[in-house]
Write a protein that holds these residues in place. Structure first.
Motif, PDB file in Angstrom:
ATOM      1  N   LYS A 165     -15.075   4.825  -6.910  1.00  0.00           N
ATOM      2  CA  LYS A 165     -14.669   4.567  -8.291  1.00  0.00           C
ATOM      3  C   LYS A 165     -13.200   4.910  -8.542  1.00  0.00           C
ATOM      4  N   LYS A 166     -12.565   5.634  -7.649  1.00  0.00           N
ATOM      5  CA  LYS A 166     -11.197   6.114  -7.862  1.00  0.00           C
ATOM      6  C   LYS A 166     -10.133   5.184  -7.283  1.00  0.00           C
ATOM      7  N   ARG A 167     -10.496   4.055  -6.688  1.00  0.00           N
ATOM      8  CA  ARG A 167      -9.530   3.171  -6.042  1.00  0.00           C
ATOM      9  C   ARG A 167      -8.478   2.659  -7.034  1.00  0.00           C
ATOM     10  N   GLU A 168      -8.907   2.237  -8.193  1.00  0.00           N
ATOM     11  CA  GLU A 168      -7.981   1.699  -9.183  1.00  0.00           C
ATOM     12  C   GLU A 168      -6.960   2.753  -9.615  1.00  0.00           C
ATOM     13  N   ALA A 169      -7.413   3.981  -9.767  1.00  0.00           N
ATOM     14  CA  ALA A 169      -6.504   5.060 -10.169  1.00  0.00           C
ATOM     15  C   ALA A 169      -5.445   5.304  -9.092  1.00  0.00           C
ATOM     16  N   ALA A 170      -5.838   5.255  -7.815  1.00  0.00           N
ATOM     17  CA  ALA A 170      -4.882   5.439  -6.722  1.00  0.00           C
ATOM     18  C   ALA A 170      -3.870   4.302  -6.704  1.00  0.00           C
ATOM     19  N   GLU A 171      -4.320   3.091  -6.942  1.00  0.00           N
ATOM     20  CA  GLU A 171      -3.413   1.946  -6.961  1.00  0.00           C
ATOM     21  C   GLU A 171      -2.451   2.008  -8.147  1.00  0.00           C
ATOM     22  N   ILE A 172      -2.942   2.426  -9.308  1.00  0.00           N
ATOM     23  CA  ILE A 172      -2.080   2.574 -10.489  1.00  0.00           C
ATOM     24  C   ILE A 172      -1.010   3.629 -10.221  1.00  0.00           C
ATOM     25  N   LEU A 173      -1.404   4.749  -9.637  1.00  0.00           N
ATOM     26  CA  LEU A 173      -0.448   5.812  -9.322  1.00  0.00           C
ATOM     27  C   LEU A 173       0.611   5.311  -8.346  1.00  0.00           C
ATOM     28  N   ASP A 174       0.194   4.568  -7.323  1.00  0.00           N
ATOM     29  CA  ASP A 174       1.155   4.012  -6.372  1.00  0.00           C
ATOM     30  C   ASP A 174       2.133   3.062  -7.055  1.00  0.00           C
ATOM     31  N   ARG A 175       1.641   2.211  -7.952  1.00  0.00           N
ATOM     32  CA  ARG A 175       2.522   1.274  -8.655  1.00  0.00           C
ATOM     33  C   ARG A 175       3.525   2.008  -9.541  1.00  0.00           C
ATOM     34  N   LYS A 176       3.077   3.083 -10.201  1.00  0.00           N
ATOM     35  CA  LYS A 176       3.982   3.850 -11.061  1.00  0.00           C
ATOM     36  C   LYS A 176       5.059   4.562 -10.245  1.00  0.00           C
ATOM     37  N   ILE A 177       4.696   5.056  -9.085  1.00  0.00           N
ATOM     38  CA  ILE A 177       5.682   5.715  -8.224  1.00  0.00           C
ATOM     39  C   ILE A 177       6.693   4.705  -7.712  1.00  0.00           C
ATOM     40  N   VAL A 178       6.229   3.515  -7.294  1.00  0.00           N
ATOM     41  CA  VAL A 178       7.142   2.460  -6.847  1.00  0.00           C
ATOM     42  C   VAL A 178       8.087   2.062  -7.981  1.00  0.00           C
ATOM     43  N   ALA A 179       7.566   1.948  -9.198  1.00  0.00           N
ATOM     44  CA  ALA A 179       8.406   1.592 -10.345  1.00  0.00           C
ATOM     45  C   ALA A 179       9.453   2.669 -10.620  1.00  0.00           C
ATOM     46  N   ARG A 198       0.835  -1.195   0.000  1.00  0.00           N
ATOM     47  CA  ARG A 198       0.000   0.000   0.000  1.00  0.00           C
ATOM     48  C   ARG A 198       0.866   1.239   0.000  1.00  0.00           C
ATOM     49  N   GLY A 199       0.564   2.094  -0.955  1.00  0.00           N
ATOM     50  CA  GLY A 199       1.311   3.329  -1.075  1.00  0.00           C
ATOM     51  C   GLY A 199       0.552   4.507  -0.494  1.00  0.00           C
ATOM     52  N   LEU A 200       1.146   5.669  -0.605  1.00  0.00           N
ATOM     53  CA  LEU A 200       0.577   6.891  -0.038  1.00  0.00           C
ATOM     54  C   LEU A 200      -0.807   7.186  -0.603  1.00  0.00           C
ATOM     55  N   PHE A 201      -0.966   7.049  -1.923  1.00  0.00           N
ATOM     56  CA  PHE A 201      -2.244   7.418  -2.530  1.00  0.00           C
ATOM     57  C   PHE A 201      -3.343   6.412  -2.200  1.00  0.00           C
ATOM     58  N   THR A 202      -2.975   5.153  -2.011  1.00  0.00           N
ATOM     59  CA  THR A 202      -3.963   4.165  -1.593  1.00  0.00           C
ATOM     60  C   THR A 202      -4.417   4.452  -0.167  1.00  0.00           C
ATOM     61  N   ILE A 203      -3.477   4.857   0.690  1.00  0.00           N
ATOM     62  CA  ILE A 203      -3.817   5.210   2.072  1.00  0.00           C
ATOM     63  C   ILE A 203      -4.703   6.455   2.090  1.00  0.00           C
ATOM     64  N   LEU A 204      -4.324   7.473   1.301  1.00  0.00           N
ATOM     65  CA  LEU A 204      -5.159   8.680   1.226  1.00  0.00           C
ATOM     66  C   LEU A 204      -6.551   8.359   0.695  1.00  0.00           C
ATOM     67  N   TYR A 205      -6.598   7.452  -0.266  1.00  0.00           N
ATOM     68  CA  TYR A 205      -7.885   7.018  -0.800  1.00  0.00           C
ATOM     69  C   TYR A 205      -8.753   6.419   0.304  1.00  0.00           C
ATOM     70  N   GLY A 206      -8.154   5.601   1.164  1.00  0.00           N
ATOM     71  CA  GLY A 206      -8.902   5.003   2.267  1.00  0.00           C
ATOM     72  C   GLY A 206      -9.499   6.053   3.183  1.00  0.00           C
ATOM     73  N   TYR A 207      -8.705   7.088   3.496  1.00  0.00           N
ATOM     74  CA  TYR A 207      -9.220   8.166   4.345  1.00  0.00           C
ATOM     75  C   TYR A 207     -10.330   8.946   3.643  1.00  0.00           C
ATOM     76  N   LEU A 208     -10.155   9.193   2.349  1.00  0.00           N
ATOM     77  CA  LEU A 208     -11.188   9.925   1.611  1.00  0.00           C
ATOM     78  C   LEU A 208     -12.493   9.139   1.574  1.00  0.00           C
ATOM     79  N   CYS A 209     -12.402   7.835   1.397  1.00  0.00           N
ATOM     80  CA  CYS A 209     -13.621   7.008   1.390  1.00  0.00           C
ATOM     81  C   CYS A 209     -14.290   7.022   2.755  1.00  0.00           C
ATOM     82  N   ARG A 210     -13.465   6.980   3.796  1.00  0.00           N
ATOM     83  CA  ARG A 210     -14.003   6.945   5.152  1.00  0.00           C
ATOM     84  C   ARG A 210     -14.698   8.249   5.511  1.00  0.00           C
TER      85      ARG A 210
END
Length: 159
Positions: free
Chosen positions: A21-35, A1-13
């Motif tokens: 609907k934005k979960r996949e986009a947050a995960e893609i962004l996290d994967r690109k940053i890790v890469a 789990r990256g920063l944007f996935t964690i932020l996504y969790g807080y935003l959903c909460r």
């Protein structure tokens, strides 16, 4: 789990159902940053070119001030550019940094014992340089990019 996935969790909460609907986009962004960070060569190149770009702005500051008749040493040019970068970072929310860049330059110059007139003249030179590059960019875009944009109504921004 990256920063944007964690932020996504807080935003959903706290932000409601509209974010689901934005979960996949947050995960893609996290994967690109890790890469990006995993590839040391790419990261080193990014840092080197960023530093070189900053050094060019220091040289530009030195040359502009020399052209205005304000004699400063290289260390003062570095200080001016570093403080100006701080002003830009703090005032990022002002469109085009209109007024804040100029006011910041005046404060920086006065703090370094230079004149306010030199600061404003320096700021006008910077704005002139921005205008020149803007016009060059518009000319290139008009010549080479405008036709392609008109031909494809949907641009692919996800790649």
């Amino acid at each position: 789990r990256g920063l944007f996935t964690i932020l996504y969790g807080y935003l959903c909460r706290f932000g409601g159902e509209g974010w689901i609907k934005k979960r996949e986009a947050a995960e893609i962004l996290d994967r690109k940053i890790v890469a990006l960070y995993a590839t040391r060569r790419t990261m080193a190149g990014c840092l080197i070119f960023s530093f070189l770009g900053w050094l060019v702005t220091v040289a530009e500051t030195y040359v502009f001030l020399w052209g205005l008749g304000v004699r400063v040493d290289l260390v003062t040019a570095v200080v001016i550019q570093a403080l100006a970068l701080g002003v830009k970072a703090v005032t990022f929310f002002v469109p085009g940094s209109v007024g804040t860049q100029e006011g910041g330059n005046v404060l920086i110059f006065l703090g370094l014992g230079l004149s306010g007139q030199a600061a404003l003249a320096f700021s006008l030179l910077l704005r002139g340089r921005q205008a020149v590059w803007l016009l060059i960019g518009l000319a290139v875009f008009t010549r080479f990019g405008w036709r392609e944009l008109q031909m494809s109504p949907q641009a692919d921004f996800e790649s």
